[in-house]
Design a protein around this motif. Structure first.
Motif, mmCIF file in Angstrom:
data_model
loop_
_atom_site.group_PDB
_atom_site.id
_atom_site.type_symbol
_atom_site.label_atom_id
_atom_site.label_comp_id
_atom_site.label_asym_id
_atom_site.label_seq_id
_atom_site.Cartn_x
_atom_site.Cartn_y
_atom_site.Cartn_z
ATOM 1 N N PHE A 55 0.849 -1.184 0.000
ATOM 2 C CA PHE A 55 0.000 0.000 0.000
ATOM 3 C C PHE A 55 0.887 1.238 0.000
ATOM 4 O O PHE A 55 1.785 1.356 0.841
ATOM 5 N N ILE A 56 0.627 2.164 -0.910
ATOM 6 C CA ILE A 56 1.422 3.389 -1.018
ATOM 7 C C ILE A 56 0.499 4.592 -0.865
ATOM 8 O O ILE A 56 -0.508 4.696 -1.563
ATOM 9 N N SER A 57 0.844 5.484 0.063
ATOM 10 C CA SER A 57 0.016 6.658 0.334
ATOM 11 C C SER A 57 0.806 7.938 0.082
ATOM 12 O O SER A 57 2.027 7.974 0.249
ATOM 13 N N ALA A 58 0.095 8.992 -0.300
ATOM 14 C CA ALA A 58 0.721 10.310 -0.461
ATOM 15 C C ALA A 58 0.831 11.028 0.873
ATOM 16 O O ALA A 58 1.517 12.036 0.988
ATOM 17 N N LYS A 59 0.146 10.502 1.906
ATOM 18 C CA LYS A 59 0.150 11.110 3.226
ATOM 19 C C LYS A 59 0.625 10.102 4.273
ATOM 20 O O LYS A 59 0.531 8.897 4.080
ATOM 21 N N ASN A 60 1.105 10.610 5.387
ATOM 22 C CA ASN A 60 1.549 9.752 6.482
ATOM 23 C C ASN A 60 0.375 9.036 7.138
ATOM 24 O O ASN A 60 -0.697 9.618 7.310
ATOM 25 N N PHE A 61 0.581 7.767 7.477
ATOM 26 C CA PHE A 61 -0.377 7.041 8.302
ATOM 27 C C PHE A 61 0.388 6.140 9.258
ATOM 28 O O PHE A 61 1.624 6.085 9.226
ATOM 29 N N VAL A 62 -0.326 5.461 10.137
ATOM 30 C CA VAL A 62 0.311 4.725 11.235
ATOM 31 C C VAL A 62 -0.070 3.254 11.175
ATOM 32 O O VAL A 62 -1.237 2.918 10.972
ATOM 33 N N SER A 63 0.919 2.363 11.355
ATOM 34 C CA SER A 63 0.612 0.921 11.400
ATOM 35 C C SER A 63 1.783 0.176 12.002
ATOM 36 O O SER A 63 2.893 0.711 12.104
ATOM 37 N N THR A 64 1.527 -1.078 12.377
ATOM 38 C CA THR A 64 2.591 -1.961 12.828
ATOM 39 C C THR A 64 2.244 -3.383 12.417
ATOM 40 O O THR A 64 1.110 -3.675 12.005
ATOM 41 N N CYS A 65 3.221 -4.289 12.520
ATOM 42 C CA CYS A 65 3.034 -5.670 12.085
ATOM 43 C C CYS A 65 1.897 -6.332 12.864
ATOM 44 O O CYS A 65 1.835 -6.249 14.092
ATOM 45 N N GLY A 66 0.989 -6.993 12.152
ATOM 46 C CA GLY A 66 -0.119 -7.696 12.782
ATOM 47 C C GLY A 66 -1.403 -6.903 12.843
ATOM 48 O O GLY A 66 -2.441 -7.441 13.235
ATOM 49 N N ASP A 67 -1.372 -5.619 12.463
ATOM 50 C CA ASP A 67 -2.606 -4.829 12.433
ATOM 51 C C ASP A 67 -3.559 -5.377 11.374
ATOM 52 O O ASP A 67 -3.155 -5.639 10.236
ATOM 53 N N HIS A 68 -4.826 -5.523 11.741
ATOM 54 C CA HIS A 68 -5.851 -5.890 10.768
ATOM 55 C C HIS A 68 -6.277 -4.658 9.982
ATOM 56 O O HIS A 68 -6.307 -3.551 10.528
ATOM 57 N N PHE A 69 -6.610 -4.855 8.721
ATOM 58 C CA PHE A 69 -7.074 -3.731 7.917
ATOM 59 C C PHE A 69 -8.284 -4.131 7.085
ATOM 60 O O PHE A 69 -8.540 -5.314 6.835
ATOM 61 N N ILE A 70 -9.017 -3.121 6.669
ATOM 62 C CA ILE A 70 -10.151 -3.268 5.757
ATOM 63 C C ILE A 70 -9.872 -2.394 4.531
ATOM 64 O O ILE A 70 -9.340 -1.287 4.671
ATOM 65 N N VAL A 71 -10.213 -2.881 3.344
ATOM 66 C CA VAL A 71 -10.091 -2.040 2.150
ATOM 67 C C VAL A 71 -11.476 -1.861 1.522
ATOM 68 O O VAL A 71 -12.284 -2.791 1.478
ATOM 69 N N ARG A 72 -11.732 -0.636 1.055
ATOM 70 C CA ARG A 72 -12.975 -0.302 0.374
ATOM 71 C C ARG A 72 -12.641 0.317 -0.979
ATOM 72 O O ARG A 72 -11.514 0.743 -1.219
ATOM 73 N N ASP A 73 -13.612 0.346 -1.855
ATOM 74 C CA ASP A 73 -13.358 0.820 -3.220
ATOM 75 C C ASP A 73 -13.039 2.318 -3.225
ATOM 76 O O ASP A 73 -13.136 3.004 -2.205
ATOM 77 N N GLU A 74 -12.648 2.815 -4.400
ATOM 78 C CA GLU A 74 -12.173 4.192 -4.531
ATOM 79 C C GLU A 74 -13.198 5.214 -4.052
ATOM 80 O O GLU A 74 -12.846 6.238 -3.472
ATOM 81 N N ASN A 75 -14.477 4.946 -4.294
ATOM 82 C CA ASN A 75 -15.531 5.860 -3.874
ATOM 83 C C ASN A 75 -16.037 5.579 -2.464
ATOM 84 O O ASN A 75 -16.982 6.231 -1.995
ATOM 85 N N SER A 76 -15.441 4.584 -1.816
ATOM 86 C CA SER A 76 -15.808 4.184 -0.455
ATOM 87 C C SER A 76 -17.297 3.838 -0.345
ATOM 88 O O SER A 76 -17.973 4.201 0.613
#
Length: 646
Positions: free
Chosen positions: A322-343
């Motif tokens: 995952f590549i972002s133009a802005k800073n975000f926070v995460s660490t190994c083992g974090d669960h994530f959800i992905v939604r489409d471009e329009n959310s």
């Protein structure tokens, strides 16, 4: 324990929480006016043991899924609410998908509005729900029938929640403190307050913390955990933190920010993860797709890079970046959800594996093997995830990287290394971490191989680095082999002289005839040690047969008495050692800057013609490394050339 609701809009989630706790979680005026939940709400229920059950009520409307995600990220137990007069609906499915991808493994189903249907119809709805859940984590869960109108079934559900042994999701208190913010508000007489569920570690009153991704330092003035005032909050607790800081203003903090242990740096713009695409998706997720990434309470627009192939098919999984133009926070083992471009819909979810990912070599086998090891360790719920990872540590892992991705507290590191079977080996620029048994076996292999080598080559010191690596290196990289060799050399297990490695008990000697010839050669070279004669001039002067002389010089080089700097020209070992020391002193005086060829020539007083050959010799020996505009020291002089012990 944190219990969260899930389910379609108007299926009675908020009213159910009110029936259980007597708290109306719809606090906004618009929520009361429209009769639907818009934001997440909170309530608490005391247990007979004096503990508190926290309830997180999430909105069911599809437009407020982002709010639902912010509330669901910290729950331990899911109450899936389905109305008897409606059955399974779109948001029932989406909420269940989200809960599964967030790693929730425990829950129950509550069939509400039973007063609106007959018993037979209710049984049909329950059978349909069971069929819907047959492949989910709720396939064997308890079912409850309830009516928020006449309160039928509420007592049974409440008794179950108060008496059942619901285990908190696996979280580690040995990790640094992290809390994703889901609410921020000001309170008269207190100031700024943030709320959220503690993901890891613990926090105490008056501790200093950092607001991420802003990096602002704050202090915790007060703590409420499970709605009770306390001096400490621990992993899994639902907490409110009263914060203060230099000119802190409420508008500086928002949902999606994190409060973390002071000094902790988890900010990134690029992470590697493992993504599962829902089988209900109509098409594949393509490489370079723009999607929304939800970690904790934060929502980040990112570009997706598929690390194998060009897409992920519905119902399939794969490693991604995952590549972002802005800073975000995460660490190994974090669960994530992905939604489409329009959310507008949930695509799937997964696990963050490497929060310190790099663009370069991201598709290479070495990176994929690393990600597989991380994934297997997390999915096995192994407390020795680090040990699993270390099975790959033939080349070592950077210590700071390892501590960062596992978010280990500084005062727990020594115990963590020991429990995981790891060993930390320092060097000038930091430290590498290896599997302890691998290092111990490496020491044994090196000593055994050297003794065998000396037995067959008794008249020379030992092998150079390349010969040594071919014999012992195995599947290690040359760089890591050199690193461990330096480590055991410093321990005195083996020794090095003029870039030749040998066992401390080994004593090579020249035969008398060769020793007499060397004394003659040594005398002539020493007379002009910075510009000795070439052997084509030396041999006739000393009346040495050319072929015999070449064999002798090769043996003298093997024994570490001389160094061949360029074709037909040898220098005494003591001269090379002295020049190497001058180079090391020059490099140290430059700090992080590179030294130039002109500076090298000035300190060594070598001729112009010998400057480049000497620099290239030091490069080959591992003393220096070349950059376009100069050189830096790669290894210390004593590590590469050793000292004459005899």
């Amino acid at each position: 324990m944190i219990v969260g609701t899930a389910g379609h809009i108007d299926h009675g989630k908020t009213t159910l929480i009110k029936s259980l706790t007597s708290v109306d979680t719809d606090s906004l005026e618009e929520e009361k006016k429209r009769g639907i939940s818009i934001n997440i709400g909170f309530a608490y229920l005391s247990t007979p043991m004096g503990n508190m059950i926290g309830f997180v009520d999430v909105p069911g409307h599809e437009k407020f899924i982002t709010n639902m995600l912010a509330g669901a990220c910290g729950i331990d137990f899911c109450l899936l609410v389905v109305a008897a007069d409606d059955g399974v609906m779109p948001q029932t499915k989406e909420h269940l998908l989200i809960c599964e991808n967030l790693g929730i493994t425990d829950g129950a189903v509550v069939v509400t509005k039973t007063d609106l249907v007959g018993p037979a119809e209710c049984e049909i709805v329950i059978e349909r729900i069971k069929k819907f859940l047959r492949k989910s984590f709720l396939k064997d869960c308890q079912f409850f029938q309830a009516s928020n109108k006449n309160l039928d079934g509420i007592r049974q559900l409440k008794d179950y929640l108060l008496s059942t042994n619901i285990v908190k999701r696996s979280k580690k208190i040995s990790q640094n403190f992290r809390l994703p913010i889901d609410r921020c508000f000001t309170k008269d007489g207190a100031g700024t307050v943030v709320t959220g569920t503690i993901f890891s570690g613990e926090i105490k009153k008056n501790d200093y913390v950092t607001l991420l991704p802003q990096g602002k330092k704050l202090r915790v003035k007060g703590i409420r955990a499970q709605s009770k005032e306390t001096t400490i909050g621990r992993v899994g607790d639902r907490c409110a933190l009263n914060l203060t800081g230099n000119n802190l203003k409420k508008n500086e903090i928002s949902r999606g920010n994190w409060i973390v242990e002071t000094g902790l740096s988890l900010v990134t713009r690029r992470v590697d993860g493992f993504l599962h695409l829902s089988d209900s998706e109509p098409k594949a997720l393509k490489h370079n797709s723009i999607i929304h990434l939800h970690i904790g309470t934060q929502n980040t627009v990112i570009k997706l890079a598929v690390l194998h192939g060009e897409e992920i098919l519905p119902g399939h999984s794969g490693f991604v970046q995952f590549i972002s133009a802005k800073n975000f926070v995460s660490t190994c083992g974090d669960h994530f959800i992905v939604r489409d471009e329009n959310s507008t819909r949930t695509l799937g979810g997964g696990l963050i594996l490497n929060p310190d990912a790099k663009c370069k070599f991201r598709r290479k086998k070495k990176n994929i093997v690393l990600l597989k090891a991380l994934l297997e360790g997390i999915q096995s719920n192994s407390e020795r995830l680090e040990g699993r990872l270390m099975k790959l540590a033939r080349n070592g892992f950077d210590y700071d990287w390892l501590v960062k991705i596992f978010n280990i507290r500084r005062n727990n590191i020594a115990e963590w290394l020991d429990d995981s079977g790891l060993v930390k080996i320092p060097y000038t620029g930091g430290s590498l971490v290896f599997e302890r048994t691998f290092v111990d076996n490496f020491k044994l292999r090196v000593v055994q191989w050297l003794k065998a080598y000396h037995k067959n080559n008794f008249d020379i010191y030992g092998p150079d680095i390349n010969t040594f690596f071919e014999g012992v290196g195995g599947d290690m990289s040359l760089e890591s082999f050199n690193f461990l060799l330096k480590f055991i050399t410093e321990l005195g297990i083996i020794k090095v002289k003029m870039a030749r490695y040998y066992h401390p008990e080994h004593r090579p000697k020249l035969v008398d005839e060769d020793r007499i010839l060397f004394q003659k050669i040594e005398k002539v070279i020493h007379e002009d040690e910075l510009s000795p004669p070439q052997i084509t001039e030396l041999f006739p002067e000393l009346q040495i047969n050319a072929k015999k002389g070449e064999i002798l010089m090769a043996k003298l080089e093997e024994l570490g008495h001389v160094c061949k700097i360029r074709k037909n020209q040898y220098f005494l070992a003591e001269t090379v050692q002295r020049l190497a020391k001058k180079v090391e002193e020059l490099a140290n005086s430059k700090g992080k800057e590179k030294f130039t060829m002109a500076e090298f020539r000035t300190v060594t007083k070598l001729s112009r013609g010998l400057t480049i050959p000497f620099l290239e010799f030091f490069d080959r020996s591992g003393l220096t490394t070349r950059f376009s505009t100069g050189r830096r020291i790669k290894n210390s002089c004593s590590t590469v050339f050793g000292f004459d012990d005899y």
